[in-house]
Write a protein that holds these residues in place. Structure first.
Motif, PDB file in Angstrom:
ATOM      1  N   ALA A 161       5.108  -6.051   7.754  1.00 35.78           N
ATOM      2  CA  ALA A 161       4.964  -6.742   6.470  1.00 35.78           C
ATOM      3  C   ALA A 161       3.514  -6.712   5.995  1.00 35.78           C
ATOM      4  O   ALA A 161       3.230  -6.501   4.803  1.00 35.78           O
ATOM      5  CB  ALA A 161       5.457  -8.187   6.598  1.00 35.78           C
ATOM      6  N   ARG A 162       2.589  -6.884   6.931  1.00 38.39           N
ATOM      7  CA  ARG A 162       1.155  -6.857   6.591  1.00 38.39           C
ATOM      8  C   ARG A 162       0.733  -5.476   6.086  1.00 38.39           C
ATOM      9  O   ARG A 162       0.052  -5.341   5.081  1.00 38.39           O
ATOM     10  CB  ARG A 162       0.342  -7.274   7.821  1.00 38.39           C
ATOM     11  CG  ARG A 162      -1.150  -7.329   7.611  1.00 38.39           C
ATOM     12  CD  ARG A 162      -1.877  -7.928   8.812  1.00 38.39           C
ATOM     13  NE  ARG A 162      -1.617  -7.258  10.069  1.00 38.39           N
ATOM     14  CZ  ARG A 162      -0.863  -7.760  11.069  1.00 38.39           C
ATOM     15  NH1 ARG A 162      -0.292  -8.935  10.943  1.00 38.39           N
ATOM     16  NH2 ARG A 162      -0.695  -7.089  12.187  1.00 38.39           N
ATOM     17  N   LEU A 163       1.156  -4.427   6.782  1.00 36.45           N
ATOM     18  CA  LEU A 163       0.794  -3.073   6.373  1.00 36.45           C
ATOM     19  C   LEU A 163       1.395  -2.718   5.012  1.00 36.45           C
ATOM     20  O   LEU A 163       0.752  -2.058   4.197  1.00 36.45           O
ATOM     21  CB  LEU A 163       1.220  -2.064   7.441  1.00 36.45           C
ATOM     22  CG  LEU A 163       0.446  -2.153   8.753  1.00 36.45           C
ATOM     23  CD1 LEU A 163       1.036  -1.208   9.794  1.00 36.45           C
ATOM     24  CD2 LEU A 163      -1.033  -1.862   8.531  1.00 36.45           C
ATOM     25  N   ALA A 164       2.618  -3.169   4.751  1.00 37.00           N
ATOM     26  CA  ALA A 164       3.235  -2.932   3.447  1.00 37.00           C
ATOM     27  C   ALA A 164       2.446  -3.638   2.340  1.00 37.00           C
ATOM     28  O   ALA A 164       2.230  -3.077   1.260  1.00 37.00           O
ATOM     29  CB  ALA A 164       4.691  -3.397   3.453  1.00 37.00           C
ATOM     30  N   ALA A 165       2.003  -4.864   2.613  1.00 32.41           N
ATOM     31  CA  ALA A 165       1.196  -5.602   1.623  1.00 32.41           C
ATOM     32  C   ALA A 165      -0.136  -4.905   1.357  1.00 32.41           C
ATOM     33  O   ALA A 165      -0.559  -4.785   0.216  1.00 32.41           O
ATOM     34  CB  ALA A 165       0.966  -7.041   2.098  1.00 32.41           C
ATOM     35  N   LEU A 166      -0.777  -4.427   2.434  1.00 29.33           N
ATOM     36  CA  LEU A 166      -2.050  -3.715   2.262  1.00 29.33           C
ATOM     37  C   LEU A 166      -1.862  -2.437   1.462  1.00 29.33           C
ATOM     38  O   LEU A 166      -2.657  -2.121   0.582  1.00 29.33           O
ATOM     39  CB  LEU A 166      -2.657  -3.388   3.625  1.00 29.33           C
ATOM     40  CG  LEU A 166      -3.268  -4.555   4.361  1.00 29.33           C
ATOM     41  CD1 LEU A 166      -3.543  -4.187   5.814  1.00 29.33           C
ATOM     42  CD2 LEU A 166      -4.530  -4.993   3.668  1.00 29.33           C
ATOM     43  N   ALA A 167      -0.803  -1.690   1.760  1.00 25.29           N
ATOM     44  CA  ALA A 167      -0.540  -0.445   1.033  1.00 25.29           C
ATOM     45  C   ALA A 167      -0.298  -0.736  -0.441  1.00 25.29           C
ATOM     46  O   ALA A 167      -0.786   0.005  -1.315  1.00 25.29           O
ATOM     47  CB  ALA A 167       0.659   0.270   1.643  1.00 25.29           C
ATOM     48  N   ALA A 168       0.406  -1.805  -0.740  1.00 27.36           N
ATOM     49  CA  ALA A 168       0.678  -2.168  -2.134  1.00 27.36           C
ATOM     50  C   ALA A 168      -0.616  -2.520  -2.871  1.00 27.36           C
ATOM     51  O   ALA A 168      -0.840  -2.096  -4.000  1.00 27.36           O
ATOM     52  CB  ALA A 168       1.669  -3.331  -2.208  1.00 27.36           C
ATOM     53  N   VAL A 169      -1.472  -3.304  -2.232  1.00 28.27           N
ATOM     54  CA  VAL A 169      -2.747  -3.697  -2.858  1.00 28.27           C
ATOM     55  C   VAL A 169      -3.662  -2.487  -3.027  1.00 28.27           C
ATOM     56  O   VAL A 169      -4.288  -2.306  -4.060  1.00 28.27           O
ATOM     57  CB  VAL A 169      -3.434  -4.814  -2.052  1.00 28.27           C
ATOM     58  CG1 VAL A 169      -4.862  -5.029  -2.508  1.00 28.27           C
ATOM     59  CG2 VAL A 169      -2.637  -6.102  -2.167  1.00 28.27           C
ATOM     60  N   ALA A 170      -3.728  -1.643  -2.012  1.00 33.58           N
ATOM     61  CA  ALA A 170      -4.595  -0.465  -2.079  1.00 33.58           C
ATOM     62  C   ALA A 170      -4.121   0.497  -3.167  1.00 33.58           C
ATOM     63  O   ALA A 170      -4.932   1.201  -3.782  1.00 33.58           O
ATOM     64  CB  ALA A 170      -4.630   0.262  -0.731  1.00 33.58           C
ATOM     65  N   GLY A 171      -2.830   0.485  -3.452  1.00 31.91           N
ATOM     66  CA  GLY A 171      -2.293   1.354  -4.495  1.00 31.91           C
ATOM     67  C   GLY A 171      -2.509   0.822  -5.894  1.00 31.91           C
ATOM     68  O   GLY A 171      -2.370   1.555  -6.869  1.00 31.91           O
ATOM     69  N   ASP A 172      -2.843  -0.472  -6.027  1.00 26.67           N
ATOM     70  CA  ASP A 172      -3.073  -1.074  -7.360  1.00 26.67           C
ATOM     71  C   ASP A 172      -4.318  -0.533  -8.013  1.00 26.67           C
ATOM     72  O   ASP A 172      -5.309  -0.274  -7.448  1.00 26.67           O
ATOM     73  CB  ASP A 172      -3.187  -2.597  -7.248  1.00 26.67           C
ATOM     74  CG  ASP A 172      -1.831  -3.255  -6.980  1.00 26.67           C
ATOM     75  OD1 ASP A 172      -0.812  -2.549  -7.079  1.00 26.67           O
ATOM     76  OD2 ASP A 172      -1.824  -4.461  -6.677  1.00 26.67           O
TER      77      ASP A 172
END
Length: 142
Positions: free
Chosen positions: A131-142
């Motif tokens: 869940a943490r890695l998915a959140a980081l990937a989402a933020v980094a993609g913004d």
């Protein structure tokens, strides 16, 4: 009141004042390691650096040094703290970490994730990590 005490209260202490102009000992070693790790991002002209900061001692130390290194290079830092929602009060802890990182010069966000879905079957730690890695990937993609 010392710089670290002001920082703990979220009262505007830049990372550079905590690291110092010529860091020595453990701080110097961590700062040098962070500088080497971020060198390619700086050289490539990255728009920003995204950091995951949990609030633990090692995470905060790396965060302080990363904000310092990036500030000296003119590179903005986005600090992300993930609230897994697994403990009562974890949201307040994540908000406090964001306040600390903001006080040091980072743009700071918190993201709440549901780490209890057991989608991957990796156990609580593995599910929280996913869940943490998915959140980081989402933020980094913004």
């Amino acid at each position: 009141m010392s710089a670290s005490e002001r920082c703990a209260e979220g009262r505007g202490v830049r990372a550079s004042s905590l690291v110092g102009a010529r860091p020595r000992d453990a701080v110097g070693r961590v700062s040098s390691a962070v500088r080497r790790a971020l060198a390619s991002r700086v050289d490539e002209g990255a728009a920003a650096v995204v950091l995951a900061v949990s609030g633990g001692a090692d995470s905060l130390a790396l965060g302080v040094c990363a904000v310092d290194v990036c500030a000296r290079a003119g590179l903005p830092v986005l600090s992300l703290t993930v609230d897994h929602g697994l403990r009562e009060g974890s949201g307040a802890e994540a908000a406090h970490v964001a306040t600390l990182m903001r006080s040091m010069g980072a743009v700071a966000r918190t993201v709440t994730v549901d780490a209890t879905t057991r989608e991957r079957g990796d156990g609580p730690e593995g599910d929280a990590r996913s869940a943490r890695l998915a959140a980081l990937a989402a933020v980094a993609g913004d």
